[in-house]
Design a protein around this motif. Structure first.
Motif, PDB file in Angstrom:
ATOM      1  N   VAL A 137      31.695  32.702  55.827  1.00 18.34           N
ATOM      2  CA  VAL A 137      31.493  32.913  54.385  1.00 18.34           C
ATOM      3  C   VAL A 137      32.546  33.871  53.841  1.00 18.34           C
ATOM      4  N   TRP A 138      32.827  34.939  54.596  1.00 14.17           N
ATOM      5  CA  TRP A 138      33.834  35.906  54.145  1.00 14.17           C
ATOM      6  C   TRP A 138      35.182  35.224  53.918  1.00 14.17           C
ATOM      7  N   HIS A 139      35.524  34.317  54.789  1.00 11.25           N
ATOM      8  CA  HIS A 139      36.785  33.582  54.658  1.00 11.25           C
ATOM      9  C   HIS A 139      36.821  32.812  53.333  1.00 11.25           C
ATOM     10  N   ARG A 140      35.658  32.316  52.909  1.00  5.48           N
ATOM     11  CA  ARG A 140      35.615  31.543  51.659  1.00  5.48           C
ATOM     12  C   ARG A 140      35.551  32.445  50.428  1.00  5.48           C
ATOM     13  N   ILE A 141      34.880  33.584  50.558  1.00 10.26           N
ATOM     14  CA  ILE A 141      34.684  34.398  49.344  1.00 10.26           C
ATOM     15  C   ILE A 141      35.817  35.382  49.091  1.00 10.26           C
ATOM     16  N   GLU A 142      36.589  35.686  50.115  1.00 13.91           N
ATOM     17  CA  GLU A 142      37.625  36.716  49.937  1.00 13.91           C
ATOM     18  C   GLU A 142      38.587  36.373  48.795  1.00 13.91           C
ATOM     19  N   PRO A 143      39.113  35.125  48.723  1.00  6.29           N
ATOM     20  CA  PRO A 143      40.020  34.830  47.601  1.00  6.29           C
ATOM     21  C   PRO A 143      39.319  34.847  46.241  1.00  6.29           C
ATOM     22  N   VAL A 144      38.032  34.502  46.205  1.00  3.83           N
ATOM     23  CA  VAL A 144      37.300  34.519  44.928  1.00  3.83           C
ATOM     24  C   VAL A 144      37.056  35.962  44.501  1.00  3.83           C
ATOM     25  N   LEU A 145      36.799  36.828  45.481  1.00 10.85           N
ATOM     26  CA  LEU A 145      36.641  38.253  45.181  1.00 10.85           C
ATOM     27  C   LEU A 145      37.934  38.816  44.593  1.00 10.85           C
ATOM     28  N   ALA A 146      39.065  38.455  45.190  1.00 12.76           N
ATOM     29  CA  ALA A 146      40.360  38.921  44.667  1.00 12.76           C
ATOM     30  C   ALA A 146      40.567  38.408  43.243  1.00 12.76           C
ATOM     31  N   LEU A 147      40.194  37.155  43.012  1.00 10.45           N
ATOM     32  CA  LEU A 147      40.323  36.600  41.662  1.00 10.45           C
ATOM     33  C   LEU A 147      39.418  37.358  40.686  1.00 10.45           C
ATOM     34  N   GLY A 148      38.194  37.637  41.115  1.00  9.84           N
ATOM     35  CA  GLY A 148      37.260  38.348  40.240  1.00  9.84           C
ATOM     36  C   GLY A 148      37.748  39.740  39.874  1.00  9.84           C
ATOM     37  N   LEU A 149      38.386  40.421  40.815  1.00  9.91           N
ATOM     38  CA  LEU A 149      38.889  41.766  40.527  1.00  9.91           C
ATOM     39  C   LEU A 149      40.112  41.708  39.611  1.00  9.91           C
ATOM     40  N   ASN A 150      40.989  40.751  39.841  1.00  5.81           N
ATOM     41  CA  ASN A 150      42.134  40.595  38.932  1.00  5.81           C
ATOM     42  C   ASN A 150      41.672  40.132  37.553  1.00  5.81           C
ATOM     43  N   HIS A 151      40.639  39.310  37.520  1.00  2.00           N
ATOM     44  CA  HIS A 151      40.031  38.906  36.249  1.00  2.00           C
ATOM     45  C   HIS A 151      39.506  40.127  35.504  1.00  2.00           C
ATOM     46  N   GLU A 152      38.818  40.998  36.228  1.00  2.00           N
ATOM     47  CA  GLU A 152      38.278  42.198  35.564  1.00  2.00           C
ATOM     48  C   GLU A 152      39.411  43.082  35.045  1.00  2.00           C
ATOM     49  N   GLN A 153      40.508  43.143  35.790  1.00  2.00           N
ATOM     50  CA  GLN A 153      41.652  43.938  35.309  1.00  2.00           C
ATOM     51  C   GLN A 153      42.248  43.333  34.035  1.00  2.00           C
ATOM     52  N   GLN A 154      42.259  42.008  33.948  1.00  2.00           N
ATOM     53  CA  GLN A 154      42.736  41.400  32.698  1.00  2.00           C
ATOM     54  C   GLN A 154      41.825  41.809  31.534  1.00  2.00           C
ATOM     55  N   HIS A 155      40.527  41.837  31.810  1.00  2.00           N
ATOM     56  CA  HIS A 155      39.606  42.239  30.743  1.00  2.00           C
ATOM     57  C   HIS A 155      39.707  43.728  30.433  1.00  2.00           C
ATOM     58  N   GLN A 156      40.148  44.531  31.393  1.00  2.00           N
ATOM     59  CA  GLN A 156      40.354  45.953  31.085  1.00  2.00           C
ATOM     60  C   GLN A 156      41.426  46.107  30.012  1.00  2.00           C
ATOM     61  N   GLU A 157      42.481  45.314  30.123  1.00  2.00           N
ATOM     62  CA  GLU A 157      43.504  45.370  29.073  1.00  2.00           C
ATOM     63  C   GLU A 157      42.921  44.868  27.745  1.00  2.00           C
ATOM     64  N   LEU A 158      42.104  43.819  27.824  1.00  2.00           N
ATOM     65  CA  LEU A 158      41.505  43.284  26.591  1.00  2.00           C
ATOM     66  C   LEU A 158      40.526  44.283  25.963  1.00  2.00           C
ATOM     67  N   ILE A 159      39.834  45.062  26.779  1.00  2.00           N
ATOM     68  CA  ILE A 159      38.955  46.099  26.221  1.00  2.00           C
ATOM     69  C   ILE A 159      39.771  46.998  25.291  1.00  2.00           C
ATOM     70  N   LEU A 160      40.972  47.376  25.740  1.00  2.00           N
ATOM     71  CA  LEU A 160      41.805  48.277  24.927  1.00  2.00           C
ATOM     72  C   LEU A 160      42.399  47.567  23.711  1.00  2.00           C
ATOM     73  N   THR A 161      42.933  46.359  23.915  1.00  2.00           N
ATOM     74  CA  THR A 161      43.544  45.672  22.768  1.00  2.00           C
ATOM     75  C   THR A 161      42.493  45.329  21.716  1.00  2.00           C
ATOM     76  N   ASP A 162      41.306  44.958  22.183  1.00  2.53           N
ATOM     77  CA  ASP A 162      40.268  44.546  21.239  1.00  2.53           C
ATOM     78  C   ASP A 162      39.659  45.744  20.509  1.00  2.53           C
ATOM     79  N   ILE A 163      39.459  46.847  21.234  1.00  2.00           N
ATOM     80  CA  ILE A 163      38.873  48.008  20.552  1.00  2.00           C
ATOM     81  C   ILE A 163      39.899  48.624  19.599  1.00  2.00           C
ATOM     82  N   LYS A 164      41.164  48.500  19.909  1.00  2.00           N
ATOM     83  CA  LYS A 164      42.184  49.005  18.971  1.00  2.00           C
ATOM     84  C   LYS A 164      42.069  48.259  17.642  1.00  2.00           C
TER      85      LYS A 164
END
Ligand SMILES: [Fe+2]
Length: 405
Positions: A137-164
């Protein structure tokens, strides 16, 4: 006396899980730190369809882990709430129905506090999943976890652009951060032109490390010789364009861009305001500030960037030119390129719902390269392809010129 033992394969796998959880906690905490300066009242506002409420970003990023990792992979996991899947699905048709995007600001509930409880529950379940998963299972979820964290980082930038944008829409012009912007001289560096040889260049991601699917496959492109500006266009230079009738003369504009100038009444970049004495100020995350002539011009659309470049007798770089010249990683502003956002040769979206992450947006938008002051540290890559509609101005977007040799 200490004795050292060679780590076993099981030890290594456990270390992988622990370091993944460290990274998970770090990324998740940063989102909450970005929201922390904001009262709950600010976190629910949606000032335009493109800009989502802070609270929605916090919930949607939790939904991503719940939908793509917990529901399919954590045995016995039960959805946190039967309707959160609808409220916080952004655009995944394969996942199910969605609350309309322009109405995200109508959601008074869940409250900010309830949203934080949702995040906490997701975080505890993610720990169970990551630390308890079988190797298969770890072998299957590891790339999705990486995607989810990079996805959250994209939204971190959007938090700032949107609140501005949200705070700018309030006549009180409240600052996001009370502290003033960095003081001191920021003299514009002399503009130099960096010669780049033409020929065959390879662009796109290959090899180890995370990249979004749209960054590959790595492939060869043919470039003509060109010169790339050593820095971004400054506010002072952009004021020269404005003083020369930049916004009143259609000659330098694409037809669609000129139509936007007329329709929207554009007379300057977003967030700029002119006082009665003619001086300019701009809205920043620290509130309204006098315009710094030496800073790069920001919050311009692709249309404005390309009109400026035409007025200056230059052009915008293609994304291949930008990447080949390795202009990147300045982290000041995203840089508009002249390249439409399309699939690289040989690109195939991933199987399943996550195939909707990038592929279905590959039409009618333009590529931006680099990264901005709002991009989380460690999230910038030379091959990174950001993309927005050519009229978008609320991102931290600027421009760099090129000329043909
Ligand atoms: Fe998202």
């Amino acid at each position: 006396m200490t004795t050292f033992q060679t780590p076993t394969a099981a030890d290594t796998r456990a270390d992988d899980r622990l370091s993944a959880m460290d990274r998970y906690r770090h990324v998740r905490r940063h989102s909450e730190e970005l929201a922390a300066p904001l009262p709950a009242e600010d976190q629910v506002i949606q000032p335009m369809p493109d800009a989502s409420p802070t609270k929605w970003h916090l919930a949607h990023t939790a939904w991503f882990f719940e939908t793509f990792l917990l529901a399919p992979f954590l045995p016995g996991y039960r959805r946190y709430h039967p309707l959160f899947g609808t409220l916080f699905n952004s655009y995944y048709e394969a996942v199910g129905p969605r609350h309309p995007r322009p109405q995200r600001g109508m959601l008074g509930r869940p409250t900010v506090a309830e949203t934080m409880l949702y995040r906490g529950t997701i975080d505890r379940a993610m720990e169970d999943l990551v630390l308890g998963a079988s190797d298969g299972v770890w072998h299957r979820i590891e790339p999705v976890l990486a995607l989810g964290l990079n996805h959250e980082q994209q939204h971190q930038e959007l938090i700032l652009t949107d609140i501005k944008y949200t705070l700018f829409c309030n006549p009180l012009r409240p600052p996001y951060r009370p502290d003033p912007p960095p003081a001191g001289p920021s003299r514009t560096a002399p503009l130099e032109w960096i010669d780049v040889a033409g020929g065959v260049a390879a662009i796109g991601h290959a090899g180890p490390g995370f990249a979004f699917d749209n960054e590959g496959p790595r492939h060869e492109v043919l470039l003509r010789p060109f010169r790339l500006a050593s820095r971004l266009v400054s506010n002072a230079e952009y004021l020269g364009f404005m003083a020369d009738g930049g916004y009143t003369n259609p000659r330098h504009w694409f037809a669609d861009g000129w139509a936007m100038v007329q329709e929207q009444g554009w007379q300057a970049p977003l967030y700029w305001e002119q006082s009665a004495d003619g001086s300019w100020s701009s809205f920043t995350l620290s509130g309204m500030c006098p315009l710094d002539p030496d800073s790069p011009v920001s919050h311009v659309s692709f249309y404005e960037a390309s009109a400026y470049a035409t007025w200056a007798g230059k052009r915008l770089p293609s994304e291949a030119e930008w990447e080949a010249a390795a202009a990147g990683g300045t982290g000041e502003l995203w840089e508009w390129t002249a390249s439409p956002y399309v699939a690289y040769p040989g690109y195939r979206p991933p199987e399943g719902a996550v195939g909707e992450y990038n592929g279905k947006f590959m039409v009618n938008q333009m590529v931006l390269r680099g990264g901005s002051c709002a991009t989380p540290p460690g999230h910038i890559r030379r091959t990174y392809r950001n993309f927005f509609y050519p009229s978008a101005r609320w991102q931290f977007s600027g421009l760099r010129l090129v000329e043909d040799r």
